[in-house]
Design an enzyme around this catalytic site. Structure first.
Site, PDB file in Angstrom:
ATOM      1  CB  THR A 257      -4.137   0.121  -3.555  1.00  0.00           C
ATOM      2  OG1 THR A 257      -5.115   1.137  -3.869  1.00  0.00           O
ATOM      3  CG2 THR A 257      -3.955   0.099  -2.046  1.00  0.00           C
TER       4      THR A 257
ATOM      5  CB  ILE B 181      -0.913  -0.035   1.254  1.00  0.00           C
ATOM      6  CG1 ILE B 181      -1.869  -1.249   1.177  1.00  0.00           C
ATOM      7  CG2 ILE B 181      -1.688   1.268   1.435  1.00  0.00           C
ATOM      8  CD1 ILE B 181      -2.567  -1.581   2.485  1.00  0.00           C
ATOM      9  CB  CYS B 182       0.969   4.082   0.777  1.00  0.00           C
ATOM     10  SG  CYS B 182       1.439   5.775   1.117  1.00  0.00           S
ATOM     11  CB  ILE B 183       5.726   4.893   0.080  1.00  0.00           C
ATOM     12  CG1 ILE B 183       7.162   5.099  -0.435  1.00  0.00           C
ATOM     13  CG2 ILE B 183       5.780   4.470   1.549  1.00  0.00           C
ATOM     14  CD1 ILE B 183       7.244   5.720  -1.805  1.00  0.00           C
TER      15      ILE B 183
END
Lengths: 217, 217
Positions: B190, B134-136
């Site tokens: 995501t 997720i994210c970074i």
């Protein structure tokens, strides 16, 4: 767009805001199309608990600074917020409500409430704006609104329920999936992690609490 | 009941796990009928950031101890977890993924990955078990799986996308509401708060990521 104040008390169930309850509250507000305004008092925490061992740590942390972790930096000092700034107020649970926003964890029914917490909740109730309280935080409402007999629920814990009654509140047994509504004082409460057993059940009650608050506008 | 490992990296977006992303992951797992197994490495954080001011603080905190706040104390040391213990693994985002699980925030495409993080992700991929990022945190997958050309998304940030490509991964533009699936390597990603704009949009992508992982069993 309705603006909902979220009163935080640190970051972590044992010495601050219960993180799951706080995040689920923020998510439920956003999904109802509302905007959250996070706030916390600028005071030292009562203490710092190592959440791995459960033991008190030899550290100092500030309630506003730690609450900012949950708010991703978007947070205001409680003392700068008036009831006129928000449409409703929600207090997530966690021991921070009983150690930082009040000293219920130490003094039980004789608890003192932090003066700014007392002021804002009183202003909200006088303005007839809804206030939600999750998990242990209904004890804060009992401490502030004792002259109005606030009707709340923390689930079914007898000791806490007795203390709420001794403070001048009324306690109502409630399941983790449900909410208790005090129409007269415009209060909504849900037991969350006072009952558990897990995050999905806790979320069900918190989502109902937020939905109820939006119905009260 | 499927057991999903959730690899945390502290408690707070600027120096640890992004709290909203972590909690939404735990909630989505529970709502799919799964059980979360939280874990984190027992190491000092790269640094501590005051989330109110955004400035580095003169403090030391431990990644496992702070991650325990998100996990309500129910957390394991990463070094004690093997791929055989879990059915899937998810890495929430937050700078902790780029400062504690790896040093991507400092070294970019030349980042080193913490050895235990490297070991567990390698074990998962060799066992063909799904891994979500997720994210970074897809940069961590790029760093570990560089010989397999992992296909991921961190949204549309060009600098980060270029670094992922330079590390040996493939980057795919993706909206916050969506996921990118690498069927070959069994990876799901995501963008979450790499794109924002808020908790409701972030939750949509994370819920899809968790649903996708359950479809891969």
């Amino acid at each position: 767009m309705k603006k909902i104040g979220v009163l935080l008390s640190g970051c972590g169930v044992y010495d601050g805001s219960e993180i799951h309850e706080a995040v689920i509250t923020l998510l439920a507000i956003a999904r109802k199309g509302g905007k959250s305004l996070c706030m916390a008092p600028d005071i030292d925490q009562y203490h710092v608990v190592n959440h791995l061992t459960g033991e008190a740590a030899d550290e100092k942390r500030n309630v506003l600074v730690e609450s900012a972790r949950i708010a991703r930096g978007e947070i205001r000092d409680l003392k700068d917020i008036r009831a006129a700034d928000i449409d409703a107020l929600i207090l997530p649970g966690g021991f921070g409500a009983a150690k930082n926003l009040s000293n219920f964890a130490i003094k039980g029914k004789d608890a003192d409430i932090h003066p700014e917490v007392h002021r804002l909740i009183t202003e909200m109730t006088e303005a007839k704006k809804p206030v939600g309280a999750i998990c242990i935080s209904p004890v804060v409402l009992a401490g502030v609104l004792k002259d109005r007999r606030p009707e709340v629920s923390i689930g079914n814990d007898l000791g806490t329920a007795d203390a709420i009654e001794a403070m001048g509140g009324g306690h109502n047994v409630c399941s983790v999936h449900m909410i208790h509504v005090d129409e007269k004082n415009r209060l909504v409460s849900t037991p969350a992690y006072m009952l558990g057993p897990g995050i999905a059940e806790v979320a069900e009650g918190i989502e109902k609490l937020v939905q109820q608050i939006f119905k009260m506008f």
